[in-house]
Design an enzyme around this catalytic site. Structure first.
Site, PDB file in Angstrom:
ATOM      1  N   LYS A  10       9.779  -3.259  12.047  1.00  0.00           N
ATOM      2  CA  LYS A  10       9.039  -3.801  10.320  1.00  0.00           C
ATOM      3  C   LYS A  10       9.463  -4.661   9.228  1.00  0.00           C
ATOM      4  CE  LYS A  10       5.213  -1.622   7.790  1.00  0.00           C
ATOM      5  NZ  LYS A  10       5.118  -0.705   7.169  1.00  0.00           N
ATOM      6  N   GLU A  42      -1.377  -0.237   1.687  1.00  0.00           N
ATOM      7  CA  GLU A  42      -0.419   1.537   2.108  1.00  0.00           C
ATOM      8  C   GLU A  42      -1.404   1.869   1.205  1.00  0.00           C
ATOM      9  OE1 GLU A  42       3.281   1.148   3.174  1.00  0.00           O
ATOM     10  OE2 GLU A  42       2.893   0.139   5.731  1.00  0.00           O
ATOM     11  N   ASP A  79       5.490   4.428  -3.563  1.00  0.00           N
ATOM     12  CA  ASP A  79       5.461   5.061  -2.230  1.00  0.00           C
ATOM     13  C   ASP A  79       7.020   4.055  -1.591  1.00  0.00           C
ATOM     14  OD1 ASP A  79       5.522   4.783   0.825  1.00  0.00           O
ATOM     15  OD2 ASP A  79       3.515   3.432   0.836  1.00  0.00           O
TER      16      ASP A  79
END
Ligand code: AMP
Length: 580
Positions: free
Chosen positions: A68, A145, A168
């Site tokens: 990713k 996200e 996060d």
């Protein structure tokens, strides 16, 4: 039916809105987390998820993970002689999630909402859309996200206006967002982050420290003894997790082949040693945190709550740092590995206008400044390379901005608009994301006007239109490095390529996972256990050949039981590598 997907760096999850609320869907192994890893086994078949992770320990050259981080780049990964782009690898993970959901829900699933880090740029977002398309999805929405996490926590349901910070820290990326919530409106006021900071870095720091204390460099060892380093990382990952709840953790050092033996050296690490070692990484996360707060014009004392997302926030040093910054403990009442996928499932229901979900207005911001290259006049001559911002970072999206540009030479009939994103005054320090050719400008003196419009949509995807003012001619053929959506011809070609790959039958995935794990375990066991494991594996393989379900079931459960019972730490001494 639209599903919500958290396509993570380390793990991915899929969820849907069940009649009783958002629900995550287990994979064929019964797990909610599917490792974002892809491998090619010795039979040339693709393995996705936990099987690929097991294969990675024994054959790192046949596997890829953390791709990713390379989404939207020219990086290509070669697995057992086959070349893959990061999008293709991601599409294989998405494809396996889709099959799990189809099996679980007993219906075909064609549409998805996929989450991305708020800090993903335009190219990375488009690459994510492409990965979804290659997996057979129509990607209805890309959401950030932290926004998904805030939705999962129901932050939008509060009546009084509140400010929340979503911190996060996942496996490979770090994101922080400052959000404003009041009566059904959830507004991202600012977000910042780092694409190369995550839990994996903490694991690598630990492995690097162990290697350097023995006089070796991580890079050299990785090049020379890839199996040793792969196994050491695996051990360090486990130790790191134990250090989230224990005072100390011991790590066994593998031999050159990545095997752990009874007399292998043990290294003990304490929480405070680990915290000291990783303090620079924690410090790196503070910089985007401060930037997001200052962009949002919020002081830490004005923040009502801090929400933790991502498995790496389980590390106590993350929580202590946040408590110091905000003067209150952060919130982690939901599983930090699940929140993003749960929020994506709620968002998916909203997109499909599921009546059971109350309307949420989500406003997001552009993560980067977007603009074009322009020339400036100096003493009668022009110098190019200057960045003209059109949409500033952290502007709420969707947004549309226009600017009038002029030709600089007489009879200039073409303007090549070069589109960039970034924060630097000079374009060479920013990221070039595309180009638009505007031609047919009437001949004449310099100063012919062209109006340029940037439209940044809800998914964070950019479109650029230009219009020659005198003639009204419009140009909107945006030539971006990655188009928002593939043409049907491109999808067909890409799918043909993917279809030429050999997939292992999904219903047999569990059996293969067991065999790959047995392979890994076999290397670690002392001879007396090896022999038993070897014969159990042979019996299992033979039962698979026989296709007799009762026999398969019996030999599988015997093999699984044995693997559960044996301790991989006991075994003979190694002679192939000496740590001291
Ligand atoms: P995610 O991408 O959110 O799945 O994050 C996974 C990351 O969280 C990996 O780097 C894991 O090592 C890390 N992680 C998961 N559980 C723990 C734990 N108990 N303590 C420390 N790190 C953890």
């Amino acid at each position: 039916m639209i599903v919500g997907i958290d396509l993570g760096t380390t793990n991915s999850l899929i969820g849907w809105m069940s009649p009783s609320g958002p629900e995550l869907i287990p994979n064929v192994l019964g797990e909610l987390l599917t490792p974002s890893a892809v491998g090619v086994d010795h039979g040339g078949e693709l393995v996705v998820g936990a099987g690929a992770k097991s294969l990675q320990v024994t054959h790192p050259e046949r596997c890829a993970a953390v791709f990713k981080r390379s989404m939207g780049t020219e990086t290509r990964l070669t697995l057992a002689g086959r070349v893959f782009s990061p999008e293709e690898l991601s599409s294989l993970v998405l494809r396996s999630l889709r099959q799990d959901a189809e099996r679980h829900l007993n219906q075909t699933i064609e549409e998805a909402v996929i989450t991305v880090p708020a800090y993903f740029n335009d190219i990375q977002r488009k690459a994510t859309v492409r990965a979804g398309e290659l997996a057979g999805f129509r990607v209805r929405r890309i959401i950030n996200e932290p926004t998904a996490a805030a939705i999962a926590y129901g932050l939008h349901e509060t009546t009084a206006e509140r400010i929340a910070v979503v911190y996060d820290l996942g496996g490979g990326t770090f994101d922080v967002s400052v959000m404003d919530q009041f009566e059904g409106v959830l507004e991202v006021k600012a977000s910042a982050g780092e694409v190369f900071l995550g839990g994996e870095d903490f694991t690598r720091a630990l492995a690097g420290k162990i290697l350097s204390s023995k006089g070796h460099s991580f890079e050299q060892m990785e090049a020379r003894y890839p199996r040793l380093v792969a196994r050491l990382l695996y051990e360090c990952e486990n130790a790191k997790r134990r250090l989230s709840t224990q005072e100390t953790a011991s790590i066994r050092l593998p031999d050159a082949e990545g095997v752990i033996h009874e007399k292998c050296e043990n290294v003990t690490v304490s929480v405070s040693e680990f915290a000291e070692l990783t303090a620079p990484l924690i410090h790196r996360s503070r910089l985007p945190l401060q930037r997001a707060l200052s962009d949002a014009g919020i002081r830490p004392s004005q923040v009502h709550e801090v929400i933790l997302v991502g498995g790496a926030t389980r590390m106590p040093q993350v929580r202590s740092m946040l408590e110091v910054v905000f003067g209150k403990p952060p919130r982690m009442s939901l599983n930090p590995d699940h929140v993003v996928a749960i929020g994506a499932a709620v968002q998916a229901a909203l997109v499909s206008r599921d009546g059971s979900v109350s309307e949420i207005v989500v406003t997001d911001v552009a993560p980067f400044t977007l603009g074009v290259e322009v020339s400036h006049e100096f003493q009668g001559h022009y110098r190019s390379g200057y960045f003209l911002p059109l949409i500033s970072r952290n502007t709420p999206v969707p947004v549309s901005r226009s600017e009038i540009l002029s030709t600089i030479r007489a009879n200039q009939t073409v303007i090549q608009l070069k589109i960039y994103q970034g924060e630097s005054r000079r374009v060479e320090d920013n990221v070039r994301i595309g180009e638009l050719s505007v031609n047919g400008i009437p001949s004449g003196p310099p100063g012919q006007s062209i109006s340029v419009r940037f439209t940044y949509d809800q998914n964070g995807i950019l479109e650029v239109d230009a219009m020659v003012q005198e003639t009204g001619a419009k140009f909107s053929t945006v030539i971006l490095q990655g188009t928002a959506s593939l043409t049907s011809e491109q999808i067909r070609t890409a799918l043909e390529k993917m279809q030429s790959l050999k997939f292992h039958p999904r219903d047999k995935e569990e059996n293969r996972y067991i065999l790959l794990t047995a392979d890994r375990l076999y290397r670690e066991l002392p001879p007396r256990f090896r022999d038993i494991l070897g014969s159990l594996v042979l019996e299992f393989e033979d039962s698979l050949e026989s296709q007799d379900p009762a026999r398969i079931e019996e030999s599988r459960s015997q093999l699984q039981q044995f693997m559960k019972n044996v301790d991989p730490g006991s075994g003979p001494d190694s002679e192939s590598w000496n740590w001291s």
